[in-house]
Design a protein around this motif. Structure first.
Motif, short mmCIF file in Angstrom:
data_model
loop_
_atom_site.label_atom_id
_atom_site.label_comp_id
_atom_site.label_asym_id
_atom_site.label_seq_id
_atom_site.Cartn_x
_atom_site.Cartn_y
_atom_site.Cartn_z
N LEU A 40 0.83 -1.20 0.00
CA LEU A 40 0.00 0.00 0.00
C LEU A 40 0.86 1.26 0.00
CD1 LEU A 40 -2.73 -1.13 2.57
CD2 LEU A 40 -3.11 -0.63 0.15
N GLN A 41 1.96 1.22 0.74
CA GLN A 41 2.88 2.35 0.77
C GLN A 41 3.50 2.59 -0.62
OE1 GLN A 41 2.38 4.36 3.30
NE2 GLN A 41 4.44 4.35 4.16
N ASN A 42 3.62 1.51 -1.40
CA ASN A 42 4.19 1.62 -2.75
C ASN A 42 3.15 1.91 -3.83
OD1 ASN A 42 6.83 1.12 -1.84
ND2 ASN A 42 6.55 -1.10 -1.95
N GLY A 43 1.97 2.29 -3.40
CA GLY A 43 0.97 2.74 -4.35
C GLY A 43 -0.04 1.72 -4.80
N LYS A 44 0.02 0.51 -4.28
CA LYS A 44 -0.97 -0.50 -4.66
C LYS A 44 -2.27 -0.30 -3.90
CE LYS A 44 2.06 -4.17 -6.36
NZ LYS A 44 3.26 -3.34 -6.50
N ARG A 45 -3.34 -0.87 -4.45
CA ARG A 45 -4.66 -0.77 -3.83
C ARG A 45 -5.20 -2.18 -3.60
NH1 ARG A 45 -5.98 4.73 -2.70
NH2 ARG A 45 -5.37 6.03 -4.47
N ILE A 46 -5.92 -2.36 -2.50
CA ILE A 46 -6.56 -3.65 -2.26
C ILE A 46 -7.80 -3.74 -3.15
CG2 ILE A 46 -7.62 -5.18 -0.54
CD1 ILE A 46 -6.11 -3.61 1.61
N THR A 47 -7.86 -4.77 -3.97
CA THR A 47 -8.99 -4.92 -4.89
C THR A 47 -9.84 -6.15 -4.57
OG1 THR A 47 -7.62 -6.18 -6.46
CG2 THR A 47 -7.73 -3.78 -6.76
N GLU A 48 -9.35 -6.99 -3.68
CA GLU A 48 -10.07 -8.23 -3.37
C GLU A 48 -9.59 -8.71 -2.00
OE1 GLU A 48 -9.95 -12.68 -5.27
OE2 GLU A 48 -10.10 -10.98 -6.67
N ALA A 49 -10.51 -9.24 -1.21
CA ALA A 49 -10.12 -9.73 0.12
C ALA A 49 -11.13 -10.75 0.62
CB ALA A 49 -10.02 -8.56 1.10
N THR A 50 -10.65 -11.64 1.48
CA THR A 50 -11.53 -12.58 2.15
C THR A 50 -12.09 -11.91 3.40
OG1 THR A 50 -10.31 -14.49 1.35
CG2 THR A 50 -11.73 -14.84 3.23
N LEU A 51 -13.39 -11.78 3.44
CA LEU A 51 -14.08 -11.08 4.53
C LEU A 51 -14.89 -12.08 5.35
CD1 LEU A 51 -15.00 -8.30 5.75
CD2 LEU A 51 -16.89 -8.36 4.10
N TYR A 52 -14.77 -11.94 6.67
CA TYR A 52 -15.53 -12.78 7.59
C TYR A 52 -16.60 -11.94 8.28
CZ TYR A 52 -12.01 -16.49 7.20
OH TYR A 52 -11.18 -17.47 6.73
N ILE A 58 -5.02 6.01 9.79
CA ILE A 58 -4.64 4.95 8.86
C ILE A 58 -3.29 5.25 8.24
CG2 ILE A 58 -5.24 3.83 6.67
CD1 ILE A 58 -8.20 4.21 7.43
N GLY A 59 -3.06 6.52 7.87
CA GLY A 59 -1.79 6.92 7.27
C GLY A 59 -0.62 6.69 8.22
N LYS A 60 -0.80 7.01 9.50
CA LYS A 60 0.26 6.80 10.49
C LYS A 60 0.56 5.31 10.64
CE LYS A 60 -0.51 10.97 13.26
NZ LYS A 60 -0.93 11.51 14.59
N TRP A 61 -0.50 4.50 10.63
CA TRP A 61 -0.32 3.05 10.76
C TRP A 61 0.45 2.48 9.57
CZ3 TRP A 61 -3.51 -0.93 8.20
CH2 TRP A 61 -3.17 -2.23 8.61
N LEU A 62 0.10 2.94 8.36
CA LEU A 62 0.80 2.48 7.17
C LEU A 62 2.27 2.90 7.21
CD1 LEU A 62 -1.80 3.16 4.31
CD2 LEU A 62 -1.20 0.97 5.34
N ALA A 63 2.54 4.09 7.72
CA ALA A 63 3.92 4.58 7.78
C ALA A 63 4.78 3.72 8.69
CB ALA A 63 3.93 6.03 8.24
N GLU A 64 4.15 3.05 9.65
CA GLU A 64 4.89 2.18 10.56
C GLU A 64 5.55 1.01 9.82
OE1 GLU A 64 2.18 0.89 13.53
OE2 GLU A 64 1.84 2.89 14.34
N SER A 65 5.04 0.70 8.60
CA SER A 65 5.59 -0.41 7.85
C SER A 65 7.03 -0.14 7.45
CB SER A 65 4.77 -0.67 6.57
OG SER A 65 4.81 0.45 5.71
N ASP A 66 7.42 1.13 7.37
CA ASP A 66 8.81 1.46 7.01
C ASP A 66 9.79 1.01 8.08
OD1 ASP A 66 7.88 2.65 4.72
OD2 ASP A 66 7.79 4.66 5.60
N ALA A 67 9.26 0.93 9.33
CA ALA A 67 10.15 0.56 10.43
C ALA A 67 10.16 -0.94 10.70
CB ALA A 67 9.72 1.30 11.70
N LEU A 68 9.31 -1.67 9.99
CA LEU A 68 9.23 -3.12 10.22
C LEU A 68 10.40 -3.85 9.64
CD1 LEU A 68 5.41 -3.67 9.55
CD2 LEU A 68 6.56 -3.49 11.74
#
Length: 391
Positions: free
Chosen positions: A287-299, A381-391
């Motif tokens: 998502l950080q690299n510009g991709k979008r979720i287009t499909e997902a398994t939802l419960y 949501i933006g702050k949470w996504l930014a955390e991926s840089d530190a993972l």
């Protein structure tokens, strides 16, 4: 998989147009029977398309109410029988026919063009007469109370076939796909309808334009549900009408499988993330690299019942929708027809309850997305996504 299966892929439509005056049963009976399936087993025809009974795909007589009438539902099945001839087989027999013709006409070095065409038709007719047609069926349920039609296929070609057959059968009516924007119009509150209209990025009311121009609905919905899955209780309340009581609790979350897509100079890039998710780290990086979720398994969970579905974000098609199993107590005093009807009603109950939960979840998302709280939520949501840089 038919509509009565515990797992089924479905899409939905809204019926548009003017219903004829008079008795609905009589009209529907005549229209379905007039476009009923006709067998081609004994001929050489390559294709036959028409309606058959939901419970018996050999029957296309819709005179009796039990054939297609279930309370406020009209139920029928689209059947297509098709003979297919492998091109290699036709070519092989064609070559044999041409060799035999040249042997009988030694003065010729090649078969005349018209004769070759006649031979091809003769070969095809001969092979078709020896080939049994292959049947395929797809179930449809028309809820005359809500005007919704549920169709058990996600194949674009089959959906197009169904739409055409429906329009041909029920003259004056047509099917309008319930895509993300159309579903938003159904579930959003009256107070937010102006905001939804303002957020509409389509330049016309054409379904294709509404779908392509409003893909943000699916993208933001998936992103929001994923964020809520990680940071909140995933508990919600029923907000849309249906079998469940208003304000009853249910749970919703994404897991197992997500598909992400991006478009660039090198075309579309697609990645699939499968397996139970812990922190969605791979998804967040994408998502950080510009991709979008287009499909997902939802419960979706309510009390002890669980619905699992692969949601297609662009069209809101429900793939591999697994609902709670239908189990009826056996009763020797109940005839077969009544038992089949009971299975149908129970099946529609669990399907519609799952869709009610989905619509409620979508409604809650829209309340936030179109309201004043989205800016704050988007920042979180933006702050949470930014955390991926530190993972």
């Amino acid at each position: 998989m038919g509509i009565l299966s515990n797992t089924v892929s479905i899409c939905q439509f809204r019926v548009a147009g003017d219903f004829p005056a008079g008795d609905l049963f009589q009209w529907a009976s005549q229209r379905l029977a007039g476009n009923g399936f006709k067998s081609i087993d004994q001929g050489t025809a390559e294709l036959s398309v028409g309606w058959v009974h939901l419970d018996d795909h050999r029957q296309s007589d819709f005179a009796a109410p039990g054939a297609f009438w279930r309370d406020h539902y009209l139920v029928f099945t689209l059947r297509r029988d098709q003979r297919r001839l492998p091109a290699a087989l036709v070519k092989a027999y064609q070559q044999v026919a041409e060799h035999e013709y040249l042997a009988e006409n030694p003065g010729l070095s090649r078969v005349p063009k018209q004769k070759k065409e006649d031979m091809k038709e003769a070969v095809r007719s001969m092979l078709l007469a020896k080939t049994l047609p292959v049947p395929s069926t797809w179930d449809a349920v028309w809820d005359t109370r809500t005007g919704l039609v549920t169709f058990a296929s996600l194949s674009p070609a089959i959906i197009e076939l169904f739409e055409g057959q429906f329009k041909k059968t029920f003259e004056g009516l047509r099917l309008v796909a319930v895509h993300p924007y159309a579903r938003a119009e159904q579930v959003v509150t009256e107070a937010l309808k102006p905001a939804l209209a303002q957020a509409n990025q389509a330049g016309s009311d054409a379904a294709l334009d509404l779908i392509r121009s409003n893909q943000w609905l699916g993208w933001d919905f998936f992103l929001w549900v994923m964020f809520r899955t990680m940071h909140d209780t995933s508990e919600y309340r029923i907000t849309c009408g249906g079998h469940g009581e208003m304000n009853e609790p249910f749970a919703a979350y994404v897991n197992d499988r997500l598909v992400l897509l991006s478009s660039g100079e090198n075309g579309q890039q697609k990645i699939t993330v499968a397996g139970p998710q812990d922190h969605f780290s791979e998804v967040r990086t994408a998502l950080q690299n510009g991709k979008r979720i287009t499909e997902a398994t939802l419960y979706l969970e309510k009390e002890e019942h669980t619905w699992r579905v692969t949601l297609k974000g662009e069209l809101f098609h429900f793939a591999s929708l697994k609902a709670p199993a239908v189990r009826l107590e056996k009763d020797d005093s109940v005839d077969e027809h009544s038992e089949k009807e009971a299975v149908f009603f129970e099946r529609m109950f669990v399907l519609e309850q799952g869709l009610q939960l989905f619509d409620s979840l979508y409604s809650i998302f829209l309340e936030l997305r179109l309201g004043s709280g989205w800016e704050e939520e988007s920042t979180r949501i933006g702050k949470w996504l930014a955390e991926s840089d530190a993972l």
